[in-house]
Design a protein around this motif. Structure first.
Motif, PDB file in Angstrom:
ATOM      1  N   ARG A 256       0.853  -1.184   0.000  1.00 33.26           N
ATOM      2  CA  ARG A 256       0.000   0.000   0.000  1.00 33.26           C
ATOM      3  C   ARG A 256       0.886   1.229   0.000  1.00 33.26           C
ATOM      4  O   ARG A 256       2.054   1.173   0.348  1.00 33.26           O
ATOM      5  N   SER A 257       0.293   2.366  -0.383  1.00 30.09           N
ATOM      6  CA  SER A 257       1.028   3.628  -0.329  1.00 30.09           C
ATOM      7  C   SER A 257       0.209   4.652   0.448  1.00 30.09           C
ATOM      8  O   SER A 257      -1.024   4.636   0.409  1.00 30.09           O
ATOM      9  N   VAL A 264      -3.950   3.866  -5.520  1.00 29.83           N
ATOM     10  CA  VAL A 264      -4.913   3.432  -6.539  1.00 29.83           C
ATOM     11  C   VAL A 264      -4.167   2.755  -7.698  1.00 29.83           C
ATOM     12  O   VAL A 264      -4.585   1.708  -8.203  1.00 29.83           O
ATOM     13  N   ALA A 265      -3.027   3.336  -8.079  1.00 32.06           N
ATOM     14  CA  ALA A 265      -2.221   2.767  -9.168  1.00 32.06           C
ATOM     15  C   ALA A 265      -1.682   1.383  -8.785  1.00 32.06           C
ATOM     16  O   ALA A 265      -1.703   0.448  -9.605  1.00 32.06           O
ATOM     17  N   LEU A 266      -1.229   1.238  -7.539  1.00 32.26           N
ATOM     18  CA  LEU A 266      -0.699  -0.055  -7.070  1.00 32.26           C
ATOM     19  C   LEU A 266      -1.791  -1.135  -7.113  1.00 32.26           C
ATOM     20  O   LEU A 266      -1.546  -2.272  -7.506  1.00 32.26           O
ATOM     21  N   SER A 310      -8.401  -4.396  -0.425  1.00 30.79           N
ATOM     22  CA  SER A 310      -7.366  -3.593   0.245  1.00 30.79           C
ATOM     23  C   SER A 310      -7.430  -3.769   1.754  1.00 30.79           C
ATOM     24  O   SER A 310      -8.506  -3.657   2.351  1.00 30.79           O
ATOM     25  N   PHE A 311      -6.272  -4.043   2.343  1.00 28.61           N
ATOM     26  CA  PHE A 311      -6.137  -4.145   3.790  1.00 28.61           C
ATOM     27  C   PHE A 311      -5.187  -3.046   4.259  1.00 28.61           C
ATOM     28  O   PHE A 311      -4.603  -2.354   3.441  1.00 28.61           O
ATOM     29  N   ARG A 312      -5.008  -2.902   5.551  1.00 26.24           N
ATOM     30  CA  ARG A 312      -4.205  -1.789   6.077  1.00 26.24           C
ATOM     31  C   ARG A 312      -2.800  -1.737   5.466  1.00 26.24           C
ATOM     32  O   ARG A 312      -2.283  -0.675   5.151  1.00 26.24           O
TER      33      ARG A 312
END
Length: 433
Positions: A256-257, A264-266, A310-312
């Motif tokens: 994640r970023s 979103v891109a990742l 998506s997770f933390r």
């Protein structure tokens, strides 16, 4: 048949009540706490559940499935516990001779005297009849607990060591690739252990800290005797509701970023990544094949393929495969037909497991196994034990393992970095103690 009495209480703050609940459970020798962390799951049954205080327990290292089946038939009640990865040896002609610093039994289940189920603002206390009068006073005791002292772990100087160093990891990953290119297997989940010896941790506060970092949908705290599991797993292995069976393997991980645009891109890149999709599709096929061994003809369905959640800490690619079964189909036979879960072995399953035993350095034990419960009617829900800290208090041994899927397109260095990404939360929690 064990009868239970249900008492329902209203709670004003579910998150706070969960914290108090686990602190209250510390006094019991046996405890399993399963927490969804408020994730909305289309197949979820409750927000969280705590089972404590054994009325009956089964700890087994041989003929485990038969013993569990007998216990299930005799008790006709809730059973909470785990299947370790090495039960594969009871199902196939396989073995596990690698180093084991933890010494957990292969299978452990118990019938709890007390079960507390949380849903929304309700807490249901399902107590065995002889002790149902304790529900009221237990509820009061939980509400009166102070939490501060339990949330900060004591200072310890933990030195994490690697069982497989980087160069050895590269060599072993290349050996897996050799077998893949030769056509022996298509995919293998290659795992490595990080560990600390002569070490003591405070399990409950360590669990809270790990859970806070990841907030996964299948968080688990398990304790019996001196054995502890503190798990931040995001993955469901298998669930049965009535005549429907659901499996949700995870294959495909991206970081994640903090930057919203980059994040979103990742996520998008993971969704389109051909290597990650290939990994996921291979395991989805394997799960379909496993489910078809007991499913009603033509009912195995892929409900979701390569969906990114998506997770933390990470984005994960998850598929959902379901099947319908006959009413007479035994729960334990369903687990036997699908165990260990394909996301932790590779494909074809038996060839991958043999290679894993040859090339890994440690016995997996409860890592790559499953924790969950059976209901009195034979329904069940089990997670996959990954992103987890295992602790044997007597041996003073702390361990966490991570793995990644090696496929034909794998780059050993990228796989190594993926392992470090997955190990981040466990390492942070242990080393910041």
């Amino acid at each position: 048949m064990h009868l239970r009495t249900t008492h329902t209480f209203l709670i004003s703050n579910s998150a706070e009540f969960r914290t108090r609940l686990l602190i209250w459970a510390k006094k019991y020798e046996e405890a399993v706490f399963l927490d969804s962390n408020f994730h909305k799951d289309s197949y979820g049954t409750f927000d969280a559940v705590l089972a404590v205080d054994s009325n009956y327990s089964l700890s087994s290292n041989s003929n485990s499935f038969a013993k569990l089946k007998l216990a299930q038939e005799e008790k006709k009640d809730w059973l909470f516990g785990y299947f370790s990865y090495d039960l594969k040896n009871e199902l196939e002609s396989l073995e596990s001779n690698n180093y084991d610093g933890l010494h957990f039994p292969e299978l452990y289940f118990f019938q709890p005297k007390k079960i507390i189920i949380l849903n929304g603002n309700k807490a249901q206390f399902l107590y065995l009849e002889g002790i149902s009068y304790e529900a009221e006073e237990d509820f009061k005791a939980i509400l009166e607990l102070t939490t501060e002292v339990h949330l900060k772990p004591p200072k310890t100087n933990i030195k994490i060591r690697l069982r497989i160093h980087k160069d050895a990891y590269h060599n072993k990953a290349n050996l897996f690739l050799k077998h893949i290119h030769r056509g022996d297997i298509y995919e293998a989940n290659f795992c490595q252990e990080f560990y600390a010896e002569a070490t003591e941790i405070e399990p409950v506060s360590t669990y809270f800290n790990l859970n806070e970092i990841s907030e996964p949908p299948f968080a688990t705290f398990l304790k019996f005797d001196a054995n502890y599991l503190l798990s931040a797993t995001p993955e469901r292995y298998l669930k049965k509701i009535g005549n429907k069976v659901i499996s949700q393997p995870i294959k495909g991980t991206a970081a994640r970023s903090d930057d919203a645009k980059e994040d979103v891109a990742l996520k998008k890149n993971l969704k389109l990544d051909t290597k990650e999709r290939a990994e996921n599709i291979m395991i989805t096929d394997l799960v379909r094949n496993d489910l078809s061994r007991f499913a009603k003809k033509g009912t195995v369905t892929v409900e979701e393929l390569c969906e990114v959640y998506s997770f933390r800490q990470v984005h994960q690619m998850i598929s959902t495969i379901t099947a319908l079964v006959d009413k007479e189909e035994n729960s334990i036979d369903i687990i036997k037909a699908t165990f260990p879960m394909g996301s932790m072995t590779g494909a074809p399953k038996i060839a991958a497991m043999k290679l894993i035993e040859d090339l890994e350095e440690t016995k997996r034990g409860l890592y790559s196994g499953a924790v969950g419960y059976f209901t009195p009617t034979g329904d069940f829900d089990f997670n996959v034990i990954i992103r987890s800290i295992l602790y044997n208090k007597t041996q003073k041994y702390v361990s966490y393992s991570v793995g990644s899927a090696i496929t034909a397109n794998s780059d050993p260095e990228k796989e190594y970095q993926e392992c470090l990404l997955k190990a981040k939360a466990m390492r942070k929690v242990l080393e910041s103690n």
